[in-house]
Design a protein around this motif. Structure first.
Motif, PDB file in Angstrom:
ATOM      1  N   UNK A  72       0.901  25.629 -40.053  1.00 32.33           N
ATOM      2  CA  UNK A  72       0.103  26.805 -39.412  1.00 32.33           C
ATOM      3  C   UNK A  72       0.162  26.643 -37.766  1.00 32.33           C
ATOM      4  N   UNK A  73       0.443  25.699 -37.213  1.00 29.87           N
ATOM      5  CA  UNK A  73       0.740  25.432 -35.834  1.00 29.87           C
ATOM      6  C   UNK A  73       2.018  24.590 -35.462  1.00 29.87           C
ATOM      7  N   UNK A  74       3.114  25.457 -35.278  1.00 27.78           N
ATOM      8  CA  UNK A  74       4.277  24.684 -35.124  1.00 27.78           C
ATOM      9  C   UNK A  74       4.368  24.009 -33.830  1.00 27.78           C
ATOM     10  N   UNK A  75       4.038  22.888 -33.753  1.00 26.65           N
ATOM     11  CA  UNK A  75       4.199  21.956 -32.246  1.00 26.65           C
ATOM     12  C   UNK A  75       4.735  20.937 -32.739  1.00 26.65           C
ATOM     13  N   UNK A  76       5.618  20.352 -31.966  1.00 28.55           N
ATOM     14  CA  UNK A  76       6.334  19.203 -32.085  1.00 28.55           C
ATOM     15  C   UNK A  76       5.503  17.944 -31.584  1.00 28.55           C
ATOM     16  N   UNK A  77       5.759  16.864 -31.976  1.00 38.15           N
ATOM     17  CA  UNK A  77       4.951  15.722 -31.618  1.00 38.15           C
ATOM     18  C   UNK A  77       5.444  15.266 -30.099  1.00 38.15           C
ATOM     19  N   UNK A  78       4.523  14.769 -29.246  1.00 35.60           N
ATOM     20  CA  UNK A  78       4.608  14.039 -28.056  1.00 35.60           C
ATOM     21  C   UNK A  78       5.336  12.582 -28.227  1.00 35.60           C
ATOM     22  N   UNK A  79       6.407  12.400 -27.406  1.00 34.76           N
ATOM     23  CA  UNK A  79       7.238  11.148 -27.507  1.00 34.76           C
ATOM     24  C   UNK A  79       7.199  10.622 -25.982  1.00 34.76           C
ATOM     25  N   UNK A  80       7.156   9.132 -26.239  1.00 34.63           N
ATOM     26  CA  UNK A  80       7.429   8.266 -24.865  1.00 34.63           C
ATOM     27  C   UNK A  80       8.840   7.848 -24.911  1.00 34.63           C
ATOM     28  N   UNK A  81       9.760   8.238 -24.172  1.00 30.99           N
ATOM     29  CA  UNK A  81      11.387   7.928 -24.425  1.00 30.99           C
ATOM     30  C   UNK A  81      11.474   6.808 -23.464  1.00 30.99           C
ATOM     31  N   UNK A  82      12.414   5.710 -24.010  1.00 32.45           N
ATOM     32  CA  UNK A  82      13.215   4.800 -23.103  1.00 32.45           C
ATOM     33  C   UNK A  82      14.740   5.209 -23.111  1.00 32.45           C
ATOM     34  N   UNK A 142       8.795  16.580 -28.285  1.00 31.62           N
ATOM     35  CA  UNK A 142       8.554  16.884 -27.102  1.00 31.62           C
ATOM     36  C   UNK A 142       8.578  15.568 -26.077  1.00 31.62           C
ATOM     37  N   UNK A 143       9.523  15.313 -25.346  1.00 29.68           N
ATOM     38  CA  UNK A 143       9.132  14.221 -24.677  1.00 29.68           C
ATOM     39  C   UNK A 143       7.921  14.538 -23.589  1.00 29.68           C
ATOM     40  N   UNK A 144       7.228  13.189 -23.325  1.00 29.85           N
ATOM     41  CA  UNK A 144       5.915  13.403 -22.327  1.00 29.85           C
ATOM     42  C   UNK A 144       6.304  12.715 -21.173  1.00 29.85           C
ATOM     43  N   UNK A 145       6.898  11.379 -21.629  1.00 29.84           N
ATOM     44  CA  UNK A 145       7.148  10.492 -20.599  1.00 29.84           C
ATOM     45  C   UNK A 145       8.612   9.905 -20.864  1.00 29.84           C
ATOM     46  N   UNK A 146       9.339   9.616 -19.715  1.00 22.98           N
ATOM     47  CA  UNK A 146      10.571   9.201 -19.924  1.00 22.98           C
ATOM     48  C   UNK A 146      10.628   7.966 -18.998  1.00 22.98           C
ATOM     49  N   UNK A 147      11.113   6.658 -19.648  1.00 18.89           N
ATOM     50  CA  UNK A 147      11.001   5.649 -18.850  1.00 18.89           C
ATOM     51  C   UNK A 147      12.228   4.985 -18.528  1.00 18.89           C
ATOM     52  N   UNK A 148      12.487   3.935 -17.856  1.00 16.69           N
ATOM     53  CA  UNK A 148      13.615   3.203 -17.553  1.00 16.69           C
ATOM     54  C   UNK A 148      13.345   1.716 -17.130  1.00 16.69           C
ATOM     55  N   UNK A 188       8.512   7.560 -15.348  1.00 17.51           N
ATOM     56  CA  UNK A 188       7.908   6.063 -15.286  1.00 17.51           C
ATOM     57  C   UNK A 188       9.104   5.031 -15.091  1.00 17.51           C
ATOM     58  N   UNK A 189       8.698   4.296 -14.030  1.00 19.74           N
ATOM     59  CA  UNK A 189       9.515   3.226 -13.845  1.00 19.74           C
ATOM     60  C   UNK A 189       8.851   2.024 -13.232  1.00 19.74           C
ATOM     61  N   UNK A 190       9.273   0.721 -13.699  1.00 22.10           N
ATOM     62  CA  UNK A 190       8.263  -0.437 -13.621  1.00 22.10           C
ATOM     63  C   UNK A 190       8.440  -0.672 -11.977  1.00 22.10           C
ATOM     64  N   UNK A 191       7.572  -1.425 -11.194  1.00 16.09           N
ATOM     65  CA  UNK A 191       7.622  -1.772  -9.752  1.00 16.09           C
ATOM     66  C   UNK A 191       8.793  -2.576  -9.462  1.00 16.09           C
ATOM     67  N   UNK A 192       9.371  -3.179 -10.526  1.00 13.18           N
ATOM     68  CA  UNK A 192      10.687  -3.959 -10.371  1.00 13.18           C
ATOM     69  C   UNK A 192      11.177  -4.188 -11.634  1.00 13.18           C
ATOM     70  N   UNK A 193      12.537  -4.360 -11.330  1.00 20.20           N
ATOM     71  CA  UNK A 193      13.382  -4.379 -12.462  1.00 20.20           C
ATOM     72  C   UNK A 193      12.933  -5.457 -13.664  1.00 20.20           C
ATOM     73  N   UNK A 194      12.867  -4.974 -14.930  1.00 24.47           N
ATOM     74  CA  UNK A 194      12.339  -5.902 -16.166  1.00 24.47           C
ATOM     75  C   UNK A 194      13.070  -7.071 -16.447  1.00 24.47           C
ATOM     76  N   UNK A 195      12.870  -8.188 -16.283  1.00 18.09           N
ATOM     77  CA  UNK A 195      13.594  -9.354 -16.586  1.00 18.09           C
ATOM     78  C   UNK A 195      14.119  -9.327 -18.172  1.00 18.09           C
TER      79      UNK A 195
END
Length: 747
Positions: free
Chosen positions: A239-249, A290-296, A317-324
């Motif tokens: 009925x409503x053709x909407x793609x789901x939202x995603x959080x991408x890394x 549909x990508x909502x948030x793209x993270x690194x 979205x990115x962390x305050x410092x590099x992820x160990x």
């Protein structure tokens, strides 16, 4: 516009059993509010309600509650109104979910044990746009106008009745055609002519059933049947053709790692590849949702990740410092990843989800029922408050709230407190600063690359000119190389030919040396009595006059191969003992005798064979040849005698037939010795008129005028003496020449 939606759920009974008919719970929902509830509604009453009230949607959690099989479902859909959609809210029969799970997506709760509550949930979910519409008919409709009664048989009154009925069919068909033209619908019509009008008219309209301004009816002399054309199988349309939202890394580099989570933290996609370009990666991600948030996983987002984020207008979205590395293993724990790139992408996506997790749970607790939770989450992540998101989804602007009067201390305290929007603005300003720095760097890199490209173009043009000059100078070399290659091919061909000739020469020398032995004659071995084997032997050793052949097999022999060997003037052909016996059974010996080619049995000669050649005792061979010549002379004499006898018999038959055709008894003209049999004991009347000289030779006719009776007990075959055979042969030859002239003259 008022939207009336029916929601049903089965209470008791079953559509599969004929004993207890199903009863349903019916809930009417109009504009998102429950209007009425009703229990124990049978299927007949449900269809009557649908035809009377004509709702927009009939919602059900499973279509198996309405029909036991596909045919029954087609029949049910044919009975309900055309503008009423049948919606299954739990899936498309391939990807199915439970009703509570679908309801939780819209923040709805209900009692699963209460059919009224389930019917209400189905109707509300359909009003929110959840579920799949069941499509059973194509966008083509058939309209059939036909007689309602049988024409029957009768006299003049019956003919008038038939004209009236066929005229009514034609009138209704014309009315329908005018309505279709007025509605601007494309159609085709097929008409069956009949006495006084038309007996049947079929319209094929290329439009769905709900767009046809004609309904089925029956009355009087005609009936109209309107039906949609069935699909080959049921189809389901969302009925409503909407793609789901995603959080991408995303982990960029030569090998790109991609991890996708839904807004509930479930892993949807995890992969790494070296084959994707940026465009391919964007296309792959668009197919997921549909990508909502793209993270690194880096504090400063890499340019490759930023480029993909801009393509989807997603939140960065990115962390305050590099992820160990240790933290990456903790974040990606519980999931299977193949390499470090997938681990980094998954850890970035999981870190971003944990950042928004508390906010998502708060939205789930505070959100009103009837709104898509994922849409609310997406709007909140993009910067809206929950009230603004609800107002935007409902199509209303939020009412401004009056601010209470605050003291100076409260104003100062409020001034130093940063809300969520201030934090977002700060992050956006930081992002803008980084982007400006990135743009400046990219501009410098672009200018340097433009210079490099210009220098490479100049170098490429110079190298092309140099290569062109070399090619022009080397045209003669190419021609010589091709000529050398051709000469080499010819040389290899001649070398192979010389090698074959040397092999043949060595065999011929060996054969000649054996031929020169004392008391022995050389043989040439022929594996099979066939033309290919003879040709192969001729190519290898040669086939000359006075050669002696030793044939091992005679399978598949023919007269042509015997003629070829005889034409080569071979001295003799020797067959092994068992082969000679088979040749006698297959009448092969007679063919050799006809060709005049000596064929001998190896049982008497005992040849010795080694490879392609062999030897045989000369004295035994000469004795066998003398014996064969003696038998050949007898054979030829017998053949000549048989040929002469056949010629005499042929002459007798022809002469007797010719005399009988003239109406003369052969016994009155021909001597008894020239007759095949003696005449029967019947009087024969002799015709006095003599035969023509051109037809019968004078010396062959014996004139007589008296009746002849030669009674004999039984017919006997005439035997011609040996001294008269030459005379008969010459007479027969003259007779054949005369008959040929007469036949050619008649033609």
């Amino acid at each position: 516009m008022n939207r009336l939606i029916f929601g049903i759920d089965i209470i008791n009974g079953s559509v599969r059993s004929g004993t207890v008919r199903p009863h349903y719970a019916l809930v009417r929902v109009e504009n998102g509010a429950v209007v009425s509830e009703e229990k124990n509604v049978t299927q007949y009453r449900l269809i009557r309600y649908l035809r009377t009230e004509r709702p927009e949607i009939l919602a059900v959690d499973s279509i198996q509650e309405l029909a036991s099989n596909t045919a029954a479902l087609y029949a049910f859909l044919a009975e309900i109104p055309n503008d009423t959609k049948l919606v299954q809210v739990t899936g498309d029969c391939v990807h199915m979910e439970s009703l509570p799970r679908v309801a939780a997506r819209y923040n709805l709760t209900f009692d699963k044990q209460n059919p009224i509550e389930e019917a209400k949930a189905s109707a509300l979910l359909a009003s929110f746009g959840a579920g799949y519409e069941v499509l059973a008919y194509e966008g083509v409709t058939d309209i059939v106008v036909s007689r309602c009664r049988s024409p029957g048989r009768g006299g003049w009154s019956q003919n008038r009745y038939v004209r009236k009925m066929h005229g009514a069919v034609r009138s209704h068909a014309r009315e329908i055609e005018m309505k279709l033209v007025a509605a601007n619908l494309e159609y085709m019509v097929s008409v069956r002519r009949a006495f006084g009008g038309e007996s049947r008219a079929v319209f094929t309209v290329y439009a769905p059933r709900r767009d046809i301004p004609i309904s089925s009816s029956k009355g009087g002399d005609t009936q109209i049947r309107v039906s949609g054309r069935r699909r080959e199988k049921l189809e389901f349309r969302q009925l409503t053709r909407k793609s789901k939202y995603l959080i991408l890394g995303i982990d960029p580099g030569t090998t790109i790692g991609v991890a996708a989570l839904d807004l509930d933290g479930n892993l949807v996609y995890l992969a790494s590849t070296r084959l994707f370009s940026a465009a391919d990666l964007v296309s792959e991600i668009a197919g997921l949702g549909r990508p909502l948030v793209i993270a690194s996983d880096k504090a400063e987002m890499p340019f490759g990740v930023e480029k993909i984020r801009r393509a989807f207008s997603a939140v960065a979205w990115s962390p305050k410092k590099d992820i160990l590395v240790k933290e990456k293993y903790t974040l990606a724990g519980g999931h299977d990843f193949k390499n470090d790139h997938e681990r980094d992408a998954l850890s970035a996506a999981m870190y971003a989800y944990r950042t928004y997790k508390n906010k998502f749970e708060s939205i789930l607790r505070r959100a009103p029922a009837g709104f898509d939770i994922d849409e609310l989450r997406a709007l909140v992540v993009r910067g809206c408050s929950l009230e603004q998101a609800v107002a935007k989804l409902s199509g209303e602007e939020p009412a401004p709230q009056a601010r209470p009067q605050l003291s100076e201390a409260e104003v100062e305290a409020e001034a130093v407190i940063f809300d969520e929007r201030d934090e977002k603005i700060t992050r956006q300003e930081e992002t803008i600063r980084r982007l400006r720095t990135l743009v400046a760097t990219l501009s410098q890199e672009s200018a340097g690359k433009d210079k490099t490209i210009s220098a490479l173009h100049r170098r490429l043009n110079a190298e092309r000119e140099e290569q062109r000059a070399k090619l022009l100078a080397s045209s003669e070399i190419i021609e010589r190389d091709s000529e050398i290659s051709s000469v080499k091919k010819q040389l290899r061909k001649e070398e192979r030919r010389c090698k074959n000739l040397r092999t043949r020469l060595e065999r011929m020398k060996l054969y000649i040396s054996l031929q020169a032995g004392e008391g022995c004659s050389a043989l040439k071995v022929l594996p099979l009595l066939a033309r290919d084997a003879v040709r192969s032997l001729d190519d290898e050793m040669g086939l000359f006059a006075e050669d002696i052949l030793y044939v091992l097999q005679i399978d598949g022999w023919g007269k042509s191969v015997i003629r070829d060997i005889a034409d080569a003037k071979v001295k003799a052909v020797i067959l092994p003992r068992h082969v000679f016996a088979r040749a006698r059974e297959q009448h092969l010996i007679e063919e050799f005798r006809e060709a005049g080619l000596p064929v001998l049995s190896g049982a008497e000669l005992s040849p010795r064979v080694k490879g392609k050649i062999g030897v045989v005792d000369t004295a035994a061979l000469d004795a066998a040849l003398e014996a064969w010549i003696a038998t050949q002379t007898v054979y030829q004499t017998e053949r000549q005698s048989e040929a002469l006898d056949s010629m005499v018999k042929e002459y007798q038959v022809e002469r007797e037939r010719e005399v009988r055709e003239q109406g003369i008894d052969p016994a009155t003209i021909l001597p008894e010795k020239y007759l095949r049999t003696a005449p029967e004991q019947k009087p024969i009347v002799v015709v006095k008129k003599p035969p023509k000289v051109s037809e019968v030779k004078a010396k062959d006719v014996v004139p007589t005028v008296s009746p002849v009776a030669a009674p004999q007990s039984e017919p006997q075959v005439m035997e011609v003496p040996a001294e008269e055979r030459d005379v008969l042969s010459s007479v027969l030859t003259a007779y054949r020449k005369q008959r040929k002239k007469e036949i050619s003259g008649d033609e």
